[in-house]
Design an enzyme around this catalytic site. Sequence first.
Site, short mmCIF file in Angstrom:
data_model
loop_
_atom_site.label_atom_id
_atom_site.label_comp_id
_atom_site.label_asym_id
_atom_site.label_seq_id
_atom_site.Cartn_x
_atom_site.Cartn_y
_atom_site.Cartn_z
CG ASP A 98 38.76 40.81 34.92
OD1 ASP A 98 39.80 41.27 34.42
OD2 ASP A 98 37.70 41.44 34.96
CG ASP A 274 43.03 43.97 32.13
OD1 ASP A 274 42.70 43.14 32.99
OD2 ASP A 274 42.23 44.45 31.31
#
Length: 402
Positions: A98, A274
């Site tokens: 992440d 992201d």
Amino acid sequence: MVSSRLLSSLLALLAPAFFSLSASALPHPRTASSPATLKLAVRINSYGIKNIAAADRARIQARQAGTSSSISVTNDVILYTADIGVGSPPTSYTVLVDTGSSNTWIKANAYEKTATSHDTGGMFSVAYGSGDVVGEEYTDTVTFNSDLVIDNQSIGVASRSLGMEGLDGILGLGPVDLTQGTVSNTYEVATVTDNLYKQGRISSEVLGVFFAPASSEDSSGELTFGGYDASKITGDVSYVPITSTSPANGYWGINQSISYGSTLILDETAGIVDTGTTLIYIASDAFDKYQSATGGTFDEATDLLKISSDQYEQLSSLYFTIGGVTYELTPNAQIWPRSLNSAIGGTTDGIYLIVSSTGSSSGSGDDFTNGYCFLERFYSVFDTTNSQVGFATTEYTYATTN
């Protein structure tokens, strides 16, 4: 994060070294003079809600409101995971990768304490859109491979965590600022990339990220620490500085404009890149223009735009202009992989667009998110040393596998 979150030209001259990750005991690390790579695995999530757009959007809106550093991964359809070792000898854990959050943590019921596990006495808490992850902070040895071993890395041991079935925790690869206020007895904690650099394992605080489309024959990925993998790109890496616009500047935020064909639909504005967001999101006013241009109709089952075969044949490319360089997202790259339609609640023969609305108009300081569906077409480089993000084309940029 998650559900549904670059490097000077000299580094291109460095030849990446490749190593396989092992759960067995590894030798004490030497200083790495070249980038080193950690392989990723892709999994198709068969649990949780199928509405990835709603889950992604909740993540974006929480970020815009400043109430969350990330969002639950429970509802992601496509997850990229890495196997890392923690402790000495290392225990292997499968963690979500992440770039939209920065703390690394393991579930308490999975964490095995060893001689290198040290309870700092601090409590950690990370706010996610669907709840908090809380527990104790430990420091421990983290092993990626024989050249990437981190001493005294901050590890959250989560006594309360989100679902994440089949996963042991999260590997946080975002900017260190996102850790501020997450541990009770310190202002911020060094990320894994910070510590690799500080401990001399890598020569630059740079992370290269490669994803292959989930619909391709080899849907694997890799993280390259200390540089990027030149074998994965088909052109030069072009860089853009981290944006100065808040709140995007607290993440891997950049400025870009977007055109559909020759029509500008989003003026240059700030947003983020992201790995933990599945789709591509643009401000609602830009999305309205995109929907009008494509002729897509809202599909309640998937919360995505759906188009006919004839409309797909007429689809134009999207052009992302970033730092003066234009990146083409082809018509095929704009549709959800048809082989995975059932995973999002779609029909077998449906054609669904992967561009969705953030739910707010432009001018928020966070007007787009280039998620996985963008990153599977372009190699990305996250360069802390020079405060920049870079992109390059790959063999999948113009693929037609969807």
